[in-house]
Design a protein around this motif. Structure first.
Motif, PDB file in Angstrom:
ATOM      1  N   GLY A 119      96.653  33.108  33.247  1.00  0.00           N
ATOM      2  CA  GLY A 119      97.681  33.658  32.377  1.00  0.00           C
ATOM      3  C   GLY A 119      97.483  33.075  30.996  1.00  0.00           C
ATOM      4  O   GLY A 119      96.473  32.431  30.713  1.00  0.00           O
ATOM      5  N   ILE A 120      98.456  33.282  30.133  1.00  0.00           N
ATOM      6  CA  ILE A 120      98.374  32.793  28.756  1.00  0.00           C
ATOM      7  C   ILE A 120      99.474  31.765  28.514  1.00  0.00           C
ATOM      8  O   ILE A 120     100.629  31.967  28.903  1.00  0.00           O
ATOM      9  CB  ILE A 120      98.508  33.947  27.747  1.00  0.00           C
ATOM     10  N   THR A 121      99.100  30.657  27.886  1.00  0.00           N
ATOM     11  CA  THR A 121     100.066  29.632  27.473  1.00  0.00           C
ATOM     12  C   THR A 121     100.470  29.895  26.031  1.00  0.00           C
ATOM     13  O   THR A 121      99.636  30.269  25.202  1.00  0.00           O
ATOM     14  CB  THR A 121      99.438  28.228  27.587  1.00  0.00           C
ATOM     15  N   LEU A 122     101.745  29.678  25.724  1.00  0.00           N
ATOM     16  CA  LEU A 122     102.230  29.831  24.357  1.00  0.00           C
ATOM     17  C   LEU A 122     103.169  28.671  24.030  1.00  0.00           C
ATOM     18  O   LEU A 122     103.515  27.874  24.905  1.00  0.00           O
ATOM     19  CB  LEU A 122     102.917  31.183  24.185  1.00  0.00           C
TER      20      LEU A 122
ATOM     21  N   ALA B 183     105.300  41.812  24.338  1.00  0.00           N
ATOM     22  CA  ALA B 183     105.099  43.094  23.653  1.00  0.00           C
ATOM     23  C   ALA B 183     103.741  43.683  23.997  1.00  0.00           C
ATOM     24  O   ALA B 183     103.577  44.919  24.000  1.00  0.00           O
ATOM     25  CB  ALA B 183     105.223  42.907  22.144  1.00  0.00           C
ATOM     26  N   PHE B 184     102.774  42.812  24.312  1.00  0.00           N
ATOM     27  CA  PHE B 184     101.442  43.288  24.662  1.00  0.00           C
ATOM     28  C   PHE B 184     101.176  43.198  26.161  1.00  0.00           C
ATOM     29  O   PHE B 184     100.038  43.144  26.607  1.00  0.00           O
ATOM     30  CB  PHE B 184     100.386  42.530  23.856  1.00  0.00           C
ATOM     31  N   GLY B 185     102.258  43.198  26.938  1.00  0.00           N
ATOM     32  CA  GLY B 185     102.145  43.412  28.372  1.00  0.00           C
ATOM     33  C   GLY B 185     101.624  42.260  29.196  1.00  0.00           C
ATOM     34  O   GLY B 185     101.197  42.467  30.338  1.00  0.00           O
ATOM     35  N   GLN B 186     101.655  41.031  28.675  1.00  0.00           N
ATOM     36  CA  GLN B 186     101.193  39.901  29.473  1.00  0.00           C
ATOM     37  C   GLN B 186     102.136  39.668  30.651  1.00  0.00           C
ATOM     38  O   GLN B 186     103.347  39.564  30.477  1.00  0.00           O
ATOM     39  CB  GLN B 186     101.077  38.646  28.619  1.00  0.00           C
ATOM     40  N   ARG B 187     101.562  39.540  31.850  1.00  0.00           N
ATOM     41  CA  ARG B 187     102.363  39.448  33.070  1.00  0.00           C
ATOM     42  C   ARG B 187     102.635  38.005  33.493  1.00  0.00           C
ATOM     43  O   ARG B 187     103.530  37.765  34.300  1.00  0.00           O
ATOM     44  CB  ARG B 187     101.654  40.163  34.236  1.00  0.00           C
ATOM     45  N   ARG B 188     101.858  37.050  32.984  1.00  0.00           N
ATOM     46  CA  ARG B 188     102.060  35.667  33.393  1.00  0.00           C
ATOM     47  C   ARG B 188     101.951  34.783  32.149  1.00  0.00           C
ATOM     48  O   ARG B 188     100.892  34.691  31.538  1.00  0.00           O
ATOM     49  CB  ARG B 188     101.015  35.260  34.443  1.00  0.00           C
ATOM     50  N   LEU B 189     103.062  34.136  31.805  1.00  0.00           N
ATOM     51  CA  LEU B 189     103.128  33.320  30.600  1.00  0.00           C
ATOM     52  C   LEU B 189     103.644  31.930  30.924  1.00  0.00           C
ATOM     53  O   LEU B 189     104.555  31.775  31.739  1.00  0.00           O
ATOM     54  CB  LEU B 189     104.049  33.957  29.554  1.00  0.00           C
ATOM     55  N   GLN B 190     103.069  30.945  30.274  1.00  0.00           N
ATOM     56  CA  GLN B 190     103.558  29.579  30.350  1.00  0.00           C
ATOM     57  C   GLN B 190     103.988  29.137  28.958  1.00  0.00           C
ATOM     58  O   GLN B 190     103.241  29.290  27.988  1.00  0.00           O
ATOM     59  CB  GLN B 190     102.451  28.633  30.842  1.00  0.00           C
ATOM     60  N   LEU B 191     105.206  28.610  28.870  1.00  0.00           N
ATOM     61  CA  LEU B 191     105.681  28.020  27.630  1.00  0.00           C
ATOM     62  C   LEU B 191     105.453  26.522  27.716  1.00  0.00           C
ATOM     63  O   LEU B 191     106.097  25.831  28.505  1.00  0.00           O
ATOM     64  CB  LEU B 191     107.164  28.321  27.413  1.00  0.00           C
ATOM     65  N   ALA B 192     104.519  26.012  26.921  1.00  0.00           N
ATOM     66  CA  ALA B 192     104.209  24.584  26.938  1.00  0.00           C
ATOM     67  C   ALA B 192     105.207  23.842  26.072  1.00  0.00           C
ATOM     68  O   ALA B 192     104.859  23.168  25.095  1.00  0.00           O
ATOM     69  CB  ALA B 192     102.778  24.354  26.460  1.00  0.00           C
TER      70      ALA B 192
END
Length: 425
Positions: free
Chosen positions: A97-100, A111-120
């Motif tokens: 997934g993507i970390t933000l 907004a760009f449909g990312q299904r798995r996000l981590q907030l660091a």
């Protein structure tokens, strides 16, 4: 709409004055139409930041292969590029997934449909937390995890989620930090107490632990590397305590995450053995994709100890000589507003495609809109010529550009633009 389809839609964006990389001759046409015309470096003005297609592809493959062979996952830190098109490439290469880093960045991800996000980071902003709760409730396929480092954080999140009527619990990781450094519980006992508070909350779910070893060291001396390893061993000890106490939610995928772009080899060495069928060890390296010709070139494990395939700098600055007011000085038309400088000044590489005229030259200072290039007094660099610059630290490079040309081969005399990367900082 899927993330891939949303990213593909960026090709229809019409170009205009908002994009400082784009010449006025291209205003009014779409990204797709401009790329179809196969523009070259010579069609663009200066200053300019560019990426290299071959380097991006090689770096993507190198890191994906390393993680696969090490048995760890990768949740690359998207704040480095804030470029959904590049995130999609990372996901396609196997990223978890993507970390933000904050709520505005999370909104770009969604907004760009990312299904798995981590907030660091911790999420205690009421507006942001309510928005995340709504996103989770509206989309059962959306997975989100954030960090907590105090009982107060747990109480705030639980109270806000309860008052909002959130239906899905929010996954959280207990963060352990370092005295005198950034966020995170300062010792294991404190972290265990936070984990107990999470386990007792009906609005949160304890899904693992987190840390960032980059706060411990900024160099790669033996002493620095041992300090990093000692910090990582604290994460191992915390994970063992939480496992023995039965505090992890049995329905959660357990995440153990650390690993920036400087010491991920040590993360693999120390935390990698924790990986199992129900424990996912995740690196969060973000700079590897773009890499650089400065800080990360010197400190990256691929340059120090790992493998035979080092990362390649994919970014370059291009600036034109405005003035040669003194025999050993040239002023270029790019500065702090255009190129990174916080982890080292730019380095001159070529002038009009030839390294000879800038041999022995160095950048001694950057102002808002100028770069001071010190030359051999006999240098043939002339006013009007374009100098290619090596840059240091991608995290403070791409935020200065909303649209970045990608060259087929940045080492050629007049490279062709094969893509335009949109950023959302």
């Amino acid at each position: 709409m899927t993330a891939t389809a949303t990213v593909a839609g960026l090709a229809d964006e019409v170009l205009d004055w908002r994009f400082k990389a784009i010449p006025a001759s291209a205003w009014g046409v779409s990204v797709r139409e401009l790329l179809a015309s196969r523009p070259r470096l010579s069609d663009f003005g200066t200053p300019l930041l560019t990426l290299d297609a071959g380097a991006l592809a090689a770096n993507l493959e190198t890191m994906a292969g390393y993680c696969a062979s090490a048995g760890v996952g990768l949740a690359p830190h998207g704040k480095t590029t804030m470029a959904p098109a590049l995130w999609e490439r990372q996901i396609a290469a196997g990223a978890w997934g993507i970390t933000l880093a904050n709520v505005p960045q999370l909104r770009v991800g969604r907004a760009f449909g990312q299904r798995r996000l981590q907030l660091a980071n911790a999420l205690v902003d009421p507006i942001g937390l309510r928005w995340i709760a709504d996103e989770l409730d509206a989309d059962p396929d959306f997975s989100f995890v954030s960090w907590v480092d105090s009982v107060r954080t747990v109480e705030l999140m639980s109270g806000l989620l309860h008052a909002h009527g959130a239906r899905r619990p929010v996954d959280v990781l207990v963060e352990i930090g370092q005295p005198g450094a950034r966020t995170g519980a300062r010792d294991i006992e404190e972290a265990v107490g936070i984990a107990r508070a999470v386990a007792e909350s009906p609005r949160l779910r304890l899904a693992g632990i987190a840390g960032y070893e980059g706060v411990v060291a900024h160099a790669a001396s033996p002493r620095d590397l041992e300090a990093v390893s000692a910090y990582l061993r604290k994460l191992v000890a915390l994970h063992e305590r939480l496992t023995e106490a039965g505090l992890y939610d049995p329905s959660a995928e357990i995440v153990v995450t650390a690993g920036g772009s400087a010491f991920f080899d040590q993360v693999v060495e120390v935390l990698g053995p924790l990986a199992s069928s129900n424990v996912n060890v995740l690196l969060r390296s973000g700079a590897y994709l773009v890499h650089d010709d400065g800080f990360y070139r010197g400190i990256s494990p691929f340059g120090r100890s790992v493998g035979d395939s080092p990362l390649i700098s994919a970014m370059h600055g291009w600036a034109r000589v405005l003035s040669r007011p003194e025999p050993d000085l040239a002023l270029l038309d790019g500065g702090k507003r255009d190129f990174p400088f916080d982890e080292g000044l730019p380095t001159p590489q070529y002038a009009n495609g030839d390294p000879g005229p800038v041999a022995g030259a160095s950048v001694t200072a950057v102002a808002d809109q100028h770069t001071f290039l010190r030359l051999d007094p006999g240098s043939t660099v002339k006013v009007g010529e374009v100098v290619r610059l090596g840059l240091s630290h991608p995290c403070t490079a791409m935020d200065k550009w909303s649209l970045i040309p990608v060259f087929d081969d940045s080492s050629s005399t007049d490279p062709i633009v094969v893509d335009l990367i949109r950023t959302f900082f």
